[in-house]
Design an enzyme around this catalytic site. Structure first.
Site, short mmCIF file in Angstrom:
data_model
loop_
_atom_site.label_atom_id
_atom_site.label_comp_id
_atom_site.label_asym_id
_atom_site.label_seq_id
_atom_site.Cartn_x
_atom_site.Cartn_y
_atom_site.Cartn_z
N ARG A 172 27.42 6.25 -60.81
CA ARG A 172 26.85 5.60 -59.64
C ARG A 172 25.50 4.95 -59.94
NH1 ARG A 172 27.39 11.05 -58.55
NH2 ARG A 172 25.51 12.33 -58.15
N THR A 184 21.14 9.98 -54.96
CA THR A 184 21.26 9.15 -56.16
C THR A 184 21.77 7.75 -55.85
OG1 THR A 184 21.67 11.11 -57.51
CG2 THR A 184 22.35 9.00 -58.43
N LYS A 235 25.02 8.71 -65.16
CA LYS A 235 25.93 8.83 -64.02
C LYS A 235 26.55 7.47 -63.72
CE LYS A 235 23.23 12.41 -61.60
NZ LYS A 235 22.52 12.72 -60.33
#
Length: 550
Positions: free
Chosen positions: A171, A89, A169
């Protein structure tokens, strides 16, 4: 539909969730728009669908009629690539709006090992400020990203530009927006939260309130569309009795964890993104704005159930409809906007289903007792407590720094030989071998495995050696629960992702040639007339994308 549509901040999150909960035909047919002259767009919308491989996109494309179908009618590169070996990711998102491979962004993995970190826990999370936390809990930050994003470049060129990110998310939001952001929101487990210190605006507060109410209420099991019936087959994964393939993605009342594995998760993120467009008047200022959106439900569904079962079929149908609702709202706002949709990586489906489909080599990685015993023998031989300080079954492996001072290269050579002897390991490279390679260029489909690893390797953050598993070997030692499938390899099922450019007036073009996610940033920069030093990035402007003067 099970959920009543109601107005919310100019876009209805309830409507988006209703779309996700009813995977029937989208309300509007997709029609080719007439070709029009392309000026500079006022708003760039960059969407990353976590774990949306080209294989997955192509499998469900015939059944799409909403937002994914519309975006596919622009300039569609189905042979897009997250070209590097680090298909996770964080590294994947770091390439999308920087124009640079992880070797330049410094984001070599979701987590890496830093023996010089000024804390007891030497494991570094890609989106944390390691100076402010010990890793648990971590403080979200973009400090590890070594290059600017497109949003940062836009603001440096004209401070009136706004750089905004919304994601499932942290990130994803951090890597797409970078340091200089106007607003950044991501799911924190119960609410959308931020690392900027900003208090929730009226938009954020209302979306959070509605999302909490939705989770508290729950969503009944989804009805399976007819086209999903072929994928509605059960497979047992691992030794814990986990069954995948026949789930219906329900959310039990109050189950915030399962909310992530449901199309409604993406619906909430899209609702917040649309609300911020209205609240901040994005695209209506005197300089272009950029909005990054990270949609994470596909990744959570894929990890839990694989990507070819009834669960993923339901997720893709919900994503298609939710994106359609979002784009319809943008149409109604009369904004001049351009959209790019891509992904941070792909995924390998669960091995039991792959074997049933004829892929006999598909398997989970096995660390047999003999392998573990030999590692223990090396520990005794070299008198070290841990032969590998941080690593795993594949990818970067970090040795205990104290070992080098005592045993030199002999220890690393012994551990590498052990991995090379493993029947599921394809390649083992030293960091010196990797760094001797130039950063690759040209068609990423033709890169060697070593070149793919080179694009991921940063000398200050990568390991002492790198382990690559064979094709179709899943790097999960003990599959089960909500972790039955994963990604992270240098193989094309993890690297190949769609790259879709769409703008009103575009002619539909299916491009068979290869492109890379690092090409997105320079292409968008050309679209808004922003100069970018070609020597400072790895990507290139993609010729033939309408509106991008390359």
């Amino acid at each position: 539909m099970r959920i009543v549509r109601s107005g919310l901040l100019g876009i209805s999150m309830a409507a988006l969730v209703a779309c996700a909960s009813d995977p029937g035909p989208a309300p509007r047919p997709v029609a080719a728009a007439p070709v029009q002259p392309m000026g500079k767009p006022d708003l760039l919308v960059v969407i990353s669908v976590d774990q949306l491989s080209s294989d997955l996109f192509e499998a469900y494309a015939p059944h799409m009629s909403g937002g994914l179908a519309r975006l596919a009618q622009g300039t569609a590169f189905l042979n897009g690539f997250q070209a590097q070996a680090a298909t996770e990711t964080c590294p994947g998102h770091s390439t999308i709006l920087t124009g640079s491979h992880p070797a330049r962004t410094g984001i070599v993995a979701n987590d890496w090992y830093d023996p010089d970190a000024a804390r007891e826990n030497k494991e570094i999370y890609c989106a944390e400020d390691a100076t402010l936390s010990d890793g648990n809990p971590y403080t979200v930050s973009a400090e590890h990203l070594l290059v600017p994003t497109l949003g940062e470049r836009m603001k440096a060129d004209d401070p009136r530009s706004r750089n905004v990110a919304v994601a499932g998310k942290d990130r994803s939001a951090v890597m797409m927006a970078g340091r200089d952001v106007d607003q950044r929101w991501y799911w924190g487990g119960e609410d959308f939260v931020t690392d900027t210190g900003a208090a929730p605006s009226a938009t954020v507060a209302k979306i959070n309130e509605a999302t909490r109410a939705l989770v508290a209420r729950g969503i009944p099991a989804l009805e399976l569309p007819a086209h999903c019936a072929d994928w509605d087959r059960a497979y047992t994964v691992g030794t814990r009795g986990t069954v995948v393939g026949t789930g219906r993605l329900e959310i039990a009342p109050g189950d915030a964890s399962n909310f992530r594995r449901h199309p409604a998760y993406d619906g909430a993120a899209l609702a917040l993104a649309a609300g911020l467009i209205g609240e901040m008047q994005l695209g209506r200022g005197e300089a272009p704005d950029i909005l990054s959106i990270g949609l994470a439900a596909t990744d959570y569904v894929g990890h839990a159930y694989g990507n070819r079962g009834a669960e993923m079929c339901l997720q893709m149908a919900g994503l298609d409809r939710s994106l359609g609702d979002f784009l319809t709202r943008l149409d109604d706002s009369d904004l001049d906007y351009a959209v790019v949709l891509t992904a941070d990586h792909g995924v390998l489906d669960v091995p039991p289903r792959l074997r049933a489909m004829g892929q006999e080599d598909a398997s989970y990685v096995n660390m047999p007792e003999e392998f573990v015993a030999r590692l223990e023998a090396l520990k005794a031989q070299f008198e070290v407590e841990r032969p590998v300080a941080y690593g795993g079954a594949s990818g970067d492996q970090y040795l205990d720094p104290a070992t080098y001072s005592t045993h030199g290269e002999a220890f690393r050579a012994a551990v590498m030989d052990l991995y090379r002897a493993h029947p599921q390991v394809a390649h083992v490279y030293t960091v010196e071998q990797i760094m001797a390679q130039p950063i690759p260029g040209g068609d990423p489909a033709r890169w060697s495995m070593l070149q793919r690893v080179r694009a991921s390797t940063h000398p200050d953050r990568s390991g002492d050696f790198y382990v690559m598993l064979k094709d179709q070997v899943m790097p999960i030692v003990n599959p089960g629960g909500t972790y039955t499938a994963t990604h992270g390899s240098a193989h094309d099922y993890d690297r190949r992702v769609p790259i879709l450019f769409w703008r009103k007036g575009m002619t539909s073009i299916a491009r068979p040639d290869s492109a890379m996610t690092v090409d997105i940033m320079p292409t968008l920069a050309a679209m808004i007339g922003l100069d970018v030093d070609a020597n400072a990035i790895d990507g290139k402007c993609l010729g033939g994308v309408p509106g991008a003067d390359c």
